[in-house]
Design an enzyme around this catalytic site. Sequence first.
Site, PDB file in Angstrom:
ATOM      1  N   ARG A 275       6.456 -38.243  18.843  1.00  0.00           N
ATOM      2  CA  ARG A 275       7.574 -38.864  19.562  1.00  0.00           C
ATOM      3  C   ARG A 275       8.130 -37.825  20.531  1.00  0.00           C
ATOM      4  NH1 ARG A 275      12.266 -39.341  15.946  1.00  0.00           N
ATOM      5  NH2 ARG A 275      13.055 -37.686  17.281  1.00  0.00           N
ATOM      6  N   HIS A 279      14.752 -40.361  18.910  1.00  0.00           N
ATOM      7  CA  HIS A 279      14.449 -41.602  18.174  1.00  0.00           C
ATOM      8  C   HIS A 279      14.951 -42.808  18.978  1.00  0.00           C
ATOM      9  CE1 HIS A 279      14.025 -44.483  14.969  1.00  0.00           C
ATOM     10  NE2 HIS A 279      15.302 -44.776  15.086  1.00  0.00           N
ATOM     11  N   TYR A 288      17.474 -31.216  14.739  1.00  0.00           N
ATOM     12  CA  TYR A 288      16.684 -31.147  13.508  1.00  0.00           C
ATOM     13  C   TYR A 288      15.214 -30.760  13.687  1.00  0.00           C
ATOM     14  CZ  TYR A 288      15.555 -35.902  15.088  1.00  0.00           C
ATOM     15  OH  TYR A 288      15.165 -36.980  15.853  1.00  0.00           O
TER      16      TYR A 288
HETATM   17  C1  LIG Z   1      14.930 -50.467   5.629  1.00  0.00           C
HETATM   18  C2  LIG Z   1      15.494 -49.529   6.656  1.00  0.00           C
HETATM   19  N1  LIG Z   1      15.817 -48.281   6.294  1.00  0.00           N
HETATM   20  C3  LIG Z   1      16.309 -47.420   7.213  1.00  0.00           C
HETATM   21  C4  LIG Z   1      16.507 -47.818   8.500  1.00  0.00           C
HETATM   22  C5  LIG Z   1      17.043 -46.854   9.562  1.00  0.00           C
HETATM   23  N2  LIG Z   1      15.927 -46.487  10.419  1.00  0.00           N
HETATM   24  C6  LIG Z   1      15.746 -47.049  11.635  1.00  0.00           C
HETATM   25  S1  LIG Z   1      14.372 -46.469  12.408  1.00  0.00           S
HETATM   26  C7  LIG Z   1      14.005 -45.442  11.109  1.00  0.00           C
HETATM   27  C8  LIG Z   1      12.795 -44.553  11.155  1.00  0.00           C
HETATM   28  C9  LIG Z   1      11.543 -45.274  11.339  1.00  0.00           C
HETATM   29  O1  LIG Z   1      10.505 -44.349  11.394  1.00  0.00           O
HETATM   30  P1  LIG Z   1       9.054 -44.840  11.695  1.00  0.00           P
HETATM   31  O2  LIG Z   1       8.701 -45.993  10.840  1.00  0.00           O
HETATM   32  O3  LIG Z   1       8.167 -43.647  11.605  1.00  0.00           O
HETATM   33  O4  LIG Z   1       9.131 -45.379  13.196  1.00  0.00           O
HETATM   34  P2  LIG Z   1       9.480 -44.556  14.530  1.00  0.00           P
HETATM   35  O5  LIG Z   1      10.962 -44.680  14.731  1.00  0.00           O
HETATM   36  O6  LIG Z   1       9.056 -43.162  14.347  1.00  0.00           O
HETATM   37  O7  LIG Z   1       8.745 -45.263  15.615  1.00  0.00           O
HETATM   38  C10 LIG Z   1      14.946 -45.563  10.105  1.00  0.00           C
HETATM   39  C11 LIG Z   1      14.938 -44.772   8.858  1.00  0.00           C
HETATM   40  C12 LIG Z   1      16.177 -49.149   8.834  1.00  0.00           C
HETATM   41  N3  LIG Z   1      16.313 -49.620  10.071  1.00  0.00           N
HETATM   42  N4  LIG Z   1      15.658 -49.987   7.897  1.00  0.00           N
END
Ligand SMILES: Cc1ncc(C[n+]2csc(CCOP(=O)(O)OP(=O)(O)O)c2C)c(N)n1
Length: 386
Positions: A275, A279, A288
């Site tokens: 990435r 985020h 971080y």
């Molecule tokens: C069930 C749930 N837990 C936590 C969150 C908060 N959250 C939003 S995006 C994210 C990280 C997602 O990481 P990843 O699946 O690797 O996708 P990326 O953002 O890296 O594309 C989190 C923890 C959420 N939206 N839903």
Amino acid sequence: MSHPNPTYPAQDVCPPEDLPTEDLIRVLDPQGNLVGEPLLDDEAILELHRVMVRQRLIDDRMLTLQRQGRIGFYGACVGQEAAVFGSASALEPTDWIVPALREAGALLYRGFTLREYFNQLLGNNADITKGRQMPCHPPGHDYHYVTMSSVIANQIPQACGLALAGKLKQDGRVTMCFMGDGATSEGDFHTGLNVATVQKLPVVWICQNNQWSISTPVGRQSAARSMAAKAKGYGIPGLRVDGNDLLAVHKIASEAAARARAGEGPTLIECLTWRLGAHTTSDDPTRYRDEDVTKRWWELDPLGRTRRYLIAKGLWSDEQEQAQQDELDAEIRAVWTEVEEIPAPPLKAIFEDVYAEMTPQQTEQWESLERNMKWSDAKGLVRKQH
Ligand SMILES: Cc1ncc(C[n+]2csc(CCOP(=O)(O)OP(=O)(O)O)c2C)c(N)n1
Ligand SMILES: [Mg+2]
């Protein structure tokens, strides 16, 4: 390597110089040299290059507008364009796309207009969802693209539902479901992959392993170093692709789509990437992670790799690139200028589209809201709508 935050040692992620060589599928090496056989012809590569550049310019513009307070929220796909468009271009237009977080570009690729996309980002009166959906969550029913859900991984079992319906109707459609590396640590990942395998559903699972789940590095949320290896437990093929290699992603995704369409069941494809940005606009990665690693990953930028390949083949030039970027940027700015003039939905829209007629309770609530708004307006408390 030193790291600003010892809680997250560098080995929890993969810097570009440590990329695995033995199980990483590539068609283009990072310098843009062919190391495999592409499926796409020159014209198709040029077109996908244009689509990737357009997405990058849209992301750049939207990030700026968010910082200026002109949109509320944005999640970019910077650095992951090859993974998104390499896989989306492997499908037929009527195949289902079930996105995770960063694949709105796949909807634009299918024909959703910039105007429709910007309307949704603003939640204005021309937005199909009338501002009821979060920005950056465009609706794509007409394009067989499911609105993304913010809840991580819950799209995975839902994709099984779409694929099962298609299988029962024998409509010949494939369902491509995206997820992040973080999603593979959710229970829904197991539920979805298990059901799809047991039912032999026509699904292609695309896991974009960008090595971060907001601030959690992949090594801290998954015991497996390879997301593709997780396929083994379900008895389906798991392939690890260089996610910054457009030609490799397209090729492997096309093969998986063909398997699914032929009734041979699901495939899990891991697109290993990084990435490059935050985020979302609500995040600051400098808090971080070691951004020196990000700087080195920029050298593997998927757009640069495709461009180097095209230029070396005599199909493209720096001058053409500049002209194309200028043209695309002008289009983005022109559409934005028009769309920004469209007012917000009328306040009463909050109560509409639920029942054919407003219930007595809704009418009472609307009258109360209207009274309150008039009072606030008289006191000069109402914020001007954009
Ligand atoms: C069930 C749930 N837990 C936590 C969150 C908060 N959250 C939003 S995006 C994210 C990280 C997602 O990481 P990843 O699946 O690797 O996708 P990326 O953002 O890296 O594309 C989190 C923890 C959420 N939206 N839903
Ligand atoms: Mg991630």
